[in-house]
Write a protein that holds these residues in place. Structure first.
Motif, PDB file in Angstrom:
ATOM      1  N   LEU A  27       0.810  -1.213   0.000  1.00  0.00           N
ATOM      2  CA  LEU A  27       0.000   0.000   0.000  1.00  0.00           C
ATOM      3  C   LEU A  27       0.844   1.264   0.000  1.00  0.00           C
ATOM      4  O   LEU A  27       0.427   2.286  -0.514  1.00  0.00           O
ATOM      5  N   SER A  28       2.074   1.156   0.560  1.00  0.00           N
ATOM      6  CA  SER A  28       2.882   2.368   0.617  1.00  0.00           C
ATOM      7  C   SER A  28       3.402   2.782  -0.744  1.00  0.00           C
ATOM      8  O   SER A  28       3.883   3.882  -0.909  1.00  0.00           O
ATOM      9  N   LYS A  29       3.248   1.894  -1.730  1.00  0.00           N
ATOM     10  CA  LYS A  29       3.618   2.308  -3.087  1.00  0.00           C
ATOM     11  C   LYS A  29       2.542   3.179  -3.688  1.00  0.00           C
ATOM     12  O   LYS A  29       2.758   3.832  -4.703  1.00  0.00           O
ATOM     13  N   ASP A  30       1.379   3.153  -3.056  1.00  0.00           N
ATOM     14  CA  ASP A  30       0.266   3.957  -3.542  1.00  0.00           C
ATOM     15  C   ASP A  30       0.342   5.322  -2.877  1.00  0.00           C
ATOM     16  O   ASP A  30       0.142   5.451  -1.669  1.00  0.00           O
ATOM     17  N   LYS A  31       0.635   6.335  -3.663  1.00  0.00           N
ATOM     18  CA  LYS A  31       0.828   7.673  -3.117  1.00  0.00           C
ATOM     19  C   LYS A  31      -0.451   8.194  -2.471  1.00  0.00           C
ATOM     20  O   LYS A  31      -0.423   8.941  -1.506  1.00  0.00           O
ATOM     21  N   ASN A  32      -1.546   7.769  -3.040  1.00  0.00           N
ATOM     22  CA  ASN A  32      -2.853   8.204  -2.549  1.00  0.00           C
ATOM     23  C   ASN A  32      -3.021   7.798  -1.090  1.00  0.00           C
ATOM     24  O   ASN A  32      -3.392   8.607  -0.238  1.00  0.00           O
ATOM     25  N   TYR A  33      -2.763   6.521  -0.834  1.00  0.00           N
ATOM     26  CA  TYR A  33      -2.876   5.994   0.519  1.00  0.00           C
ATOM     27  C   TYR A  33      -1.969   6.761   1.467  1.00  0.00           C
ATOM     28  O   TYR A  33      -2.359   7.147   2.555  1.00  0.00           O
ATOM     29  N   ILE A  34      -0.698   6.949   0.967  1.00  0.00           N
ATOM     30  CA  ILE A  34       0.282   7.644   1.802  1.00  0.00           C
ATOM     31  C   ILE A  34      -0.269   8.998   2.212  1.00  0.00           C
ATOM     32  O   ILE A  34      -0.236   9.389   3.394  1.00  0.00           O
ATOM     33  N   GLN A  35      -0.779   9.679   1.243  1.00  0.00           N
ATOM     34  CA  GLN A  35      -1.283  11.023   1.511  1.00  0.00           C
ATOM     35  C   GLN A  35      -2.450  10.971   2.487  1.00  0.00           C
ATOM     36  O   GLN A  35      -2.494  11.700   3.467  1.00  0.00           O
ATOM     37  N   LEU A  36      -3.416  10.063   2.204  1.00  0.00           N
ATOM     38  CA  LEU A  36      -4.608   9.993   3.037  1.00  0.00           C
ATOM     39  C   LEU A  36      -4.258   9.617   4.464  1.00  0.00           C
ATOM     40  O   LEU A  36      -4.753  10.215   5.419  1.00  0.00           O
ATOM     41  N   PHE A  37      -3.416   8.608   4.565  1.00  0.00           N
ATOM     42  CA  PHE A  37      -3.040   8.153   5.897  1.00  0.00           C
ATOM     43  C   PHE A  37      -2.322   9.260   6.679  1.00  0.00           C
ATOM     44  O   PHE A  37      -2.571   9.434   7.879  1.00  0.00           O
ATOM     45  N   SER A  38      -1.421   9.955   5.973  1.00  0.00           N
ATOM     46  CA  SER A  38      -0.690  11.015   6.673  1.00  0.00           C
ATOM     47  C   SER A  38      -1.641  12.133   7.062  1.00  0.00           C
ATOM     48  O   SER A  38      -1.450  12.795   8.078  1.00  0.00           O
ATOM     49  N   GLU A  39      -2.686  12.335   6.282  1.00  0.00           N
ATOM     50  CA  GLU A  39      -3.683  13.345   6.632  1.00  0.00           C
ATOM     51  C   GLU A  39      -4.459  12.947   7.867  1.00  0.00           C
ATOM     52  O   GLU A  39      -4.662  13.726   8.786  1.00  0.00           O
ATOM     53  N   LEU A  40      -4.912  11.687   7.862  1.00  0.00           N
ATOM     54  CA  LEU A  40      -5.879  11.287   8.870  1.00  0.00           C
ATOM     55  C   LEU A  40      -5.253  10.721  10.139  1.00  0.00           C
ATOM     56  O   LEU A  40      -5.833  10.762  11.209  1.00  0.00           O
ATOM     57  N   TYR A  41      -4.073  10.140   9.976  1.00  0.00           N
ATOM     58  CA  TYR A  41      -3.429   9.553  11.155  1.00  0.00           C
ATOM     59  C   TYR A  41      -2.068  10.194  11.334  1.00  0.00           C
ATOM     60  O   TYR A  41      -1.325  10.357  10.378  1.00  0.00           O
ATOM     61  N   HIS A  42      -1.727  10.523  12.555  1.00  0.00           N
ATOM     62  CA  HIS A  42      -0.423  11.180  12.744  1.00  0.00           C
ATOM     63  C   HIS A  42       0.718  10.197  12.601  1.00  0.00           C
ATOM     64  O   HIS A  42       1.844  10.591  12.402  1.00  0.00           O
ATOM     65  N   ASP A  43       0.410   8.876  12.684  1.00  0.00           N
ATOM     66  CA  ASP A  43       1.514   7.935  12.478  1.00  0.00           C
ATOM     67  C   ASP A  43       1.425   7.211  11.147  1.00  0.00           C
ATOM     68  O   ASP A  43       2.082   6.197  10.938  1.00  0.00           O
ATOM     69  N   GLY A  44       0.587   7.732  10.252  1.00  0.00           N
ATOM     70  CA  GLY A  44       0.586   7.272   8.870  1.00  0.00           C
ATOM     71  C   GLY A  44       0.078   5.868   8.674  1.00  0.00           C
ATOM     72  O   GLY A  44      -0.859   5.414   9.342  1.00  0.00           O
ATOM     73  N   LEU A  45       0.681   5.201   7.719  1.00  0.00           N
ATOM     74  CA  LEU A  45       0.186   3.903   7.264  1.00  0.00           C
ATOM     75  C   LEU A  45       0.686   2.796   8.190  1.00  0.00           C
ATOM     76  O   LEU A  45       1.800   2.314   8.075  1.00  0.00           O
ATOM     77  N   THR A  46      -0.202   2.420   9.121  1.00  0.00           N
ATOM     78  CA  THR A  46       0.127   1.286   9.981  1.00  0.00           C
ATOM     79  C   THR A  46      -1.030   0.308   9.973  1.00  0.00           C
ATOM     80  O   THR A  46      -2.141   0.642   9.544  1.00  0.00           O
ATOM     81  N   GLY A  47      -0.760  -0.888  10.466  1.00  0.00           N
ATOM     82  CA  GLY A  47      -1.806  -1.914  10.530  1.00  0.00           C
ATOM     83  C   GLY A  47      -2.965  -1.450  11.381  1.00  0.00           C
ATOM     84  O   GLY A  47      -4.151  -1.579  11.003  1.00  0.00           O
ATOM     85  N   LYS A  48      -2.641  -0.872  12.520  1.00  0.00           N
ATOM     86  CA  LYS A  48      -3.680  -0.411  13.440  1.00  0.00           C
ATOM     87  C   LYS A  48      -4.579   0.606  12.764  1.00  0.00           C
ATOM     88  O   LYS A  48      -5.802   0.557  12.923  1.00  0.00           O
TER      89      LYS A  48
END
Lengths: 628, 346, 328
Positions: free
Chosen positions: C145-166
């Motif tokens: 998923l981290s290859k998907d820039k979209n996810y990276i962006q969304l996760f960084s927007e919504l979660y302060h610790d970004g793309l994690t399992g939790k």
């Protein structure tokens, strides 16, 4: 050793920095210790309290449910879920940390959690059991009357059993009497045994249904009560209270400790402050000192500057005096060199004089001798004339005349026998030779000195060598044999008198070396001086090699030094080689020496054929004779 | 009549021819010439030569060395050095080792040379041949004055000639028979003090030492005491002293003089040979050993001469050719000396 | 204490009896006292979070071979299930348990048939890590998923610790909470619209209650808030069928004998669309399911018309899938 360590500046700074670090870190530590995070305590306590409250609500819900006041299990389930969440929170709080101080609380925490878990489990069981029980309790009355009615006619005993069962079970439902329970089981057993006697399938089914439901009731009812008890009396309340108490007392202790630390911090800070003030004071004092010494330094500086100026002036004076002295010394040196030259010249001249004396000797002798001869001849002539007079007077045949003629004849005979004529001729020839020899010497002397020519001019080296050899002939004639090995040489540009000087110096030195050898041995041997010339790389080379005593290492190093001589006092000036080397330098030539003790030495002079810039005469080169 | 054999040695043939020719008309002499020292030595060994005249500068051997050898081989042969090169070393060694009769420089005067040779020959004849009758006349009268002037008897007996005249022994030998004969030290300036002191310390026990500080004292000592050896320190006023030494040899030839010269002077030395027949010429610095040796040998020779006065003839000197004006003491000296000799004879 | 309780029991029991003797059908009296409550019309969920959750819910990269997404088994167009007895995992592996519906799963107090997950968040991790389902793990998934820039962006927007399992779990759960089916005919009826359901459906509801289905299938979700033994009156062991691990139910979690064959009571809200039924998908039709329930759980019989009415009632429970209309 500690003293040694503290003395080195590196370790000093290291120690000081570690000290400061320790001070700061201890300060930080103390400060840190005074800080107690009340927040977590508050949070956790709140959580526990919330859970406790929830717990209460939970109990209420369960009771409501058991009293049939709630219509579904949503509330209980929600509370149970919430409780699980809160429980999770508490477990992830500081209470569950495995730290030393929390171990005390761990016990009470574990306890509390255990009770909570138990409660949950019991609640689940309760729900499940209650649902089934409710259904059975509701269904039973419906079916049992109906079935009893149906079966009364056909199987009255079963019907009566069923009625009994019915009353029992109703009783049990209401009063949960154990006796009823037992009896019910008995009745069930009785009915079960009789069930096969029922014909209608339907009824049989109904009765089995009834029985199973009754069994369920009998089984679940006590369990349900148990569950309910366990839920209500789960002890979570006490456990939570205890936990809270322990927690608060724990924190109380921490606060006390913090208070102690605060005190310690205060004291420590005070001490630190005092130390800082002390150090600051020291610093201030040192600054004052520095200022003071700075001012002193400045004044000293000014004084130095003055002294310096004075010194410079003195130095100038001294330099003047020194340069005057130097000039004087130079003059003295020149005078000395001059006098040395004079002495050497004297020696040289003595040699030349002797060289001339020999021919002069025999010339002089011969003149006198010939004079004698002539007197005899003149005597004879006078006798002849007398005789002729006699003859003329007396004639031939007189005794006198005859006597006279006899006498004459005898005289003539003597002259002839004693070979006057050849001898005289010989003597005259000798004299001529001698005169030539003297002439030769004088010419060579002139050639050698060349006082008229002090400029660079084209010069035939072989000629120079020849004239030098003639000049030195007196010294070399009995000492050594001269062997010449000439190659074709072009004429070279040089100051011929100086070059001759150099050659003479080398030849005389060679002679002296050979003499030196001869002095050491019994029988004198003729030494050998080999003079070799050749041309190479636009330079001409002259090698003067002797079979003399050789030169030792010490002498080799110093022999070109002025006034250095290996000869006795008064015999050598020590200037020969030094002036030789100067002359060669002046001609931009080279001078090399190779020597072996006891075998001989070889001096090689190299001179450039052409002198490019050295047109004008170098005043420092002396164009006078010098024999080292 | 036997002719006196004379030998000329020089490496320069022309010199030999010249010399030979010079003596052509001197019938008294049988002239031999030699080109090499080796040959000369052979000749001297083989025959009796009266006089040998040698050049100094020769290949292989110097003239002095040759004369030294000749002295050993034939001490009665008179030795003359004829050289064009005034080499100081040669001069001194010719005196000290060669004991030459005369030192002649080139170019020479034929007549003077002949006179000298005659003189030498005469002296030699006394020891080599029978006594040559003095009456033997020549066309030219070469009779030296000394025969007329002095009263030294000419003995007829040939004497033994010992080969080693001078002892090399360094010890003080009681050489003089009479203790009365002494040593005179001429100390005319301060520099000679060390010499006089040395002589005193060394010889005081055996001989009377006289020290003269000026001419008067010298004359006094010479006239009143018996002097065997004179140690003359030539420093300042050496002209006087050398004249004295020359006269001394003439007047009182028995005394042997040792000249200790401040600095070696070739002319002075030559004059002292020819006119003073100085026994030793020692230029400073002179080692104590050397001085002692010289004095000892002088004393020995004195004894010898005393026993055999004919030896003195060998040391016949030329007339003094003094450049100085005749000093006041000259006459006094001469008269004193003559008194002394007369007394001696008595 | 016991006596008190006894007294209580007696009291309440009596009242229950009284109440029960009254005619059951009192459909006019809709009150909050109905054991079934209508689904709330709104949920409070962060829109963006839900949108992200939806993306992830439909993202096949959560599976090892990128073939299975959450939706593969919980198809939003198929009532939140795959309408199969067992689901298919990666590599075409057939599962061992019937997929429950994702719709209204937010109202379940536990997730999974054996209730091992407390929250929707917890449940997400289950299939992802199950080797026969998605067969992956968070590391893998995150790498993909981290290859998907979209996810990276969304996760960084919504979660302060970004793309994690939790955070993935959290996003998906938040999305799932939006999957409610409010406003079913029955809910409208509960809300006061007496004519929202047919007479048969009403009858069905009455039968549902009177026969005792309501004892377990109650609450907002018509179930999903308690555990119950499957086979109260008829034991499972009576069956000639083999017992699989899945059949042991809650026992797999608690390891207590008493928990054997105990399952979470499923929600009946979407039963009209989620055949086959039960944990083993053994009931192909609703009627079959009802029959089995009567046999195993109720221990009584009922005439066909009763069961049919109940089925009709059950069908009326299905509400609109809100998400189609857009988020609130």
């Amino acid at each position: 050793m500690l003293g040694q360590i503290t003395r080195s500046p590196k370790t000093k700074t290291f120690l000081i920095s570690t000290l400061i670090l320790c001070a700061i870190s201890s300060l930080g530590f103390l400060y840190f210790k005074t800080k107690i995070n009340i927040n977590t305590y508050n949070e956790t306590t709140a959580q526990i309290r919330a859970l406790s409250q929830l717990d209460e609500a939970w109990n209420v819900e369960v009771l409501k449910s058991s009293a049939n006041l709630s219509h579904n299990y949503d509330n209980i389930s929600k509370l149970s879920s919430k409780s699980r969440q809160l429980k999770q929170n508490i477990l992830s709080s500081e209470l569950n940390k495995k730290s030393q101080d929390m171990k005390i609380l761990k016990n009470s925490l574990d306890h509390y959690i255990k009770f909570l878990n138990e409660k949950e489990v019991q609640t689940e069981y309760y729900k499940s059991s209650e649902a089934i029980l409710r259904n059975s309790e509701r269904f039973l009355p419906e079916i049992i009357e109906h079935t009893i009615d149906n079966i009364r006619s056909s199987n009255p005993d079963i019907a009566s059993d069923l009625s009994k069962l019915k009353s029992k079970i109703y009783n049990y439902i209401l009063f949960s009497d154990k006796a009823d329970r037992m009896l019910s089981y008995k009745t069930i057993a009785r009915i079960k045994s009789k069930i096969k006697f029922i014909e209608k399938e339907e009824i049989r089914l109904s009765i089995s249904n009834i029985l199973s439901h009754v069994e369920v009731i009998l089984e679940l009812k006590p369990k349900l009560e148990e569950y309910l008890n366990n839920i209500i009396l789960s002890g979570t309340h006490q456990a939570s209270s205890r936990l809270l108490d322990n927690y608060s007392s724990h924190y109380g202790l921490l606060i006390k400790e913090a208070a102690n630390y605060r005190l310690a911090l205060l004291v420590y800070s005070a001490a630190l402050l005092v130390t800082l003030l002390f150090l600051a004071n020291k610093l201030r004092l040192s600054y004052i000192k520095i200022n003071h010494s700075n001012k002193k330094l400045q004044s000293v500086n000014f004084k130095l500057k003055d002294l310096n100026d004075n010194l410079e002036h003195k130095v100038k004076e001294r330099t003047n005096t020194l340069s005057k002295t130097l000039n004087q010394l130079k003059n003295s040196q020149m005078q000395l060199v001059q006098s040395a030259k004079m002495a050497a010249m004297g020696q040289m001249v003595a040699g030349i004089a002797h060289e001339i004396n020999t021919p002069l000797g025999y010339i002089n002798g011969n003149v006198e001798t010939i004079e004698c001869f002539f007197s005899k001849i003149f005597q004879l002539i006078s006798q002849i004339s007398e005789t002729l007079v006699l003859i003329d007077k007396n004639g031939f045949n007189t005794f006198q005349t005859q006597q006279a003629i006899k006498h004459l004849t005898k005289q003539i005979k003597t002259i002839q026998e004693e070979e006057y004529e050849p001898q005289v001729k010989e003597l005259i020839a000798d004299m001529q030779y001698g005169l030539n020899h003297i002439d030769d010497i004088v010419i060579n002397l002139k050639n050698f000195s060349r006082m008229d020519r002090a400029e660079f001019s084209k010069f035939d080296l072989h000629q120079g060598i020849e004239s030098t050899l003639k000049v030195a002939h007196n010294s070399t004639k009995n000492t050594c044999q001269i062997v010449k090995e000439y190659s074709d040489l072009p004429k070279i540009e040089c100051i011929s008198s100086q070059i001759n000087q150099v050659l003479l110096n080398l030849i005389i030195n060679a002679c002296d070396a050979i003499n030196e050898t001869n002095n050491k041995i019994e029988k004198k041997r003729m030494g050998l001086i080999k003079i070799k010339t050749f041309c190479k790389n636009s330079h001409v080379f002259i090698e003067v090699q002797d079979s003399g005593c050789g030169i030792d290492e010490v002498t080799l190093k110093r022999m070109f030094d002025p006034f250095y001589t290996t000869k006795d006092v008064g015999k050598g000036t020590g200037l020969g080689l030094s002036i030789t080397s100067k002359i060669i330098k002046n001609h931009k030539g080279t001078l090399r020496v190779t020597s072996k003790l006891g075998i001989g030495s070889k001096f090689t002079i190299g001179l450039p054929i052409h002198q490019s810039n050295n047109i004008h005469q170098n005043k420092s080169s002396e164009p006078l004779l010098l024999v080292g | 009549m036997n002719k006196s054999k004379i030998l000329f040695v020089d490496d320069e043939k022309r010199i030999l021819r010249s010399l030979d020719a010079a003596f052509k008309f001197e019938d008294e002499f049988e002239v031999y010439t030699s080109n090499s020292a080796e040959e000369a030595l052979r000749l001297v060994k083989g025959d009796q030569f009266h006089v040998i005249i040698s050049d100094q500068r020769m290949p292989e051997v110097t003239g002095v060395e040759l004369l030294e050898k000749v002295r050993e081989v034939s001490p009665n042969t008179m030795r003359i050095l004829l050289t064009g090169y005034a080499d100081m070393d040669a001069i001194i060694s010719s005196i000290n080792e060669g004991e030459v009769f005369r030192y002649i420089t080139k170019p020479w005067n034929n007549k003077e040379l002949k006179d000298t040779v005659y003189q030498a020959s005469r002296i030699a004849s006394q020891y080599l041949n029978e006594a040559t009758p003095l009456s033997k006349t020549k066309k030219e009268d070469h009779t030296p004055d000394f025969i007329k002037g002095t009263e030294i008897p000419i003995l007829s007996d040939p004497l033994e000639i010992s080969a080693n005249v001078i002892t090399q022994d360094n010890t003080n030998i009681n050489i003089c028979e009479s203790l009365q004969e002494g040593i005179l030290v001429l100390e005319f300036d301060e520099k000679a003090k060390s010499i006089s002191e040395f002589v005193k310390t060394e010889y005081e026990s055996q001989y009377p030492i006289s020290i003269a500080h000026n001419m008067d004292q010298t004359i006094e000592s010479l006239s009143q005491k018996k002097i065997a050896v004179v140690v003359a320190c030539l420093g300042t006023g050496r002209g006087e002293i050398s004249t004295l030494l020359k006269l001394l040899k003439k007047e009182y030839p028995l005394a042997n003089t040792l000249a200790v010269a401040d600095r070696a002077d070739a002319d002075e030395a030559i004059a002292l040979i020819n006119q003073g027949q100085v026994y030793r010429y020692l230029p400073k610095p002179v080692s104590k050993g050397r001085l002692k040796l010289s004095i000892n040998s002088a004393l020995v020779y004195y004894n010898k001469c005393k026993q055999n006065p004919t030896l003195l003839a060998r040391h016949f000197v030329e007339s003094v050719q003094s450049e100085q004006e005749p000093s006041p003491w000259l006459d006094r000296f001469v008269s004193a000396m003559s008194k002394l000799t007369r007394r001696k004879v008595d | 204490m016991k006596k008190n309780i006894k007294k209580n029991n007696f009291f309440y029991f009596s009242i229950t009896l009284l109440l029960l003797s009254l005619p059951i059908a009192n459909t006019n009296a809709l009150s909050k006292h109905e054991p079934i409550q209508p689904i709330p019309l709104q949920v409070n969920v962060n829109k963006k979070l839900a949108a992200l959750g939806k993306m992830l819910f439909q993202d096949k990269r959560l599976s090892k071979d990128n073939s299975i997404s959450c939706e593969s088994c919980h198809n939003l167009n198929k009532g939140g299930t795959d309408q199969k007895q067992f689901s298919t995992g990666i590599n075409g592996t057939i599962g061992s348990i019937n997929a429950p519906t994702v719709y209204n799963s937010g109202f379940n107090y536990r997730q999974f048939w054996d209730g091992r997950a407390d929250t929707l968040e917890e449940q997400v991790a289950g299939p992802v890590h199950n080797p026969i389902e998605m067969g992956s793990n968070w590391e893998e998934v995150i790498t993909k998923l981290s290859k998907d820039k979209n996810y990276i962006q969304l996760f960084s927007e919504l979660y302060h610790d970004g793309l994690t399992g939790k955070n993935i779990q959290n996003a998906i759960a938040n999305f799932e909470r939006t999957l409610i089916t409010p406003n079913s005919k029955f809910d409208q009826y509960l809300r006061g619209n007496k004519n929202a359901i047919t007479l048969d459906e009403k009858k069905g509801y009455d039968y549902f209650k009177s026969y005792g289905c309501i004892a377990c299938h109650q609450g907002v979700n018509v179930g999903g808030n308690m555990f119950q033994k499957f086979g109260v009156f008829k034991k499972n062991s009576d069956n000639s069928q083999e017992i699989n691990k899945v059949d042991l139910g809650r026992y797999n979690v608690t390891k207590k004998e008493s928990d054997k064959f105990v399952f979470k009571v499923p929600s009946l809200r979407m039963v009209s669309q989620t055949a086959p039924y039960f944990h083993d998908g053994s009931a192909k039709t609703l009627r079959e399911a009802v029959d089995m329930m009567f046999e195993y759980q109720l221990g009584r019989q009922a005439p066909d018309h009763v069961k049919d009415a109940i089925v009709k009632f059950l069908i009326s429970l299905a509400g609109t899938t809100l998400y189609q209309k857009g988020d609130q």
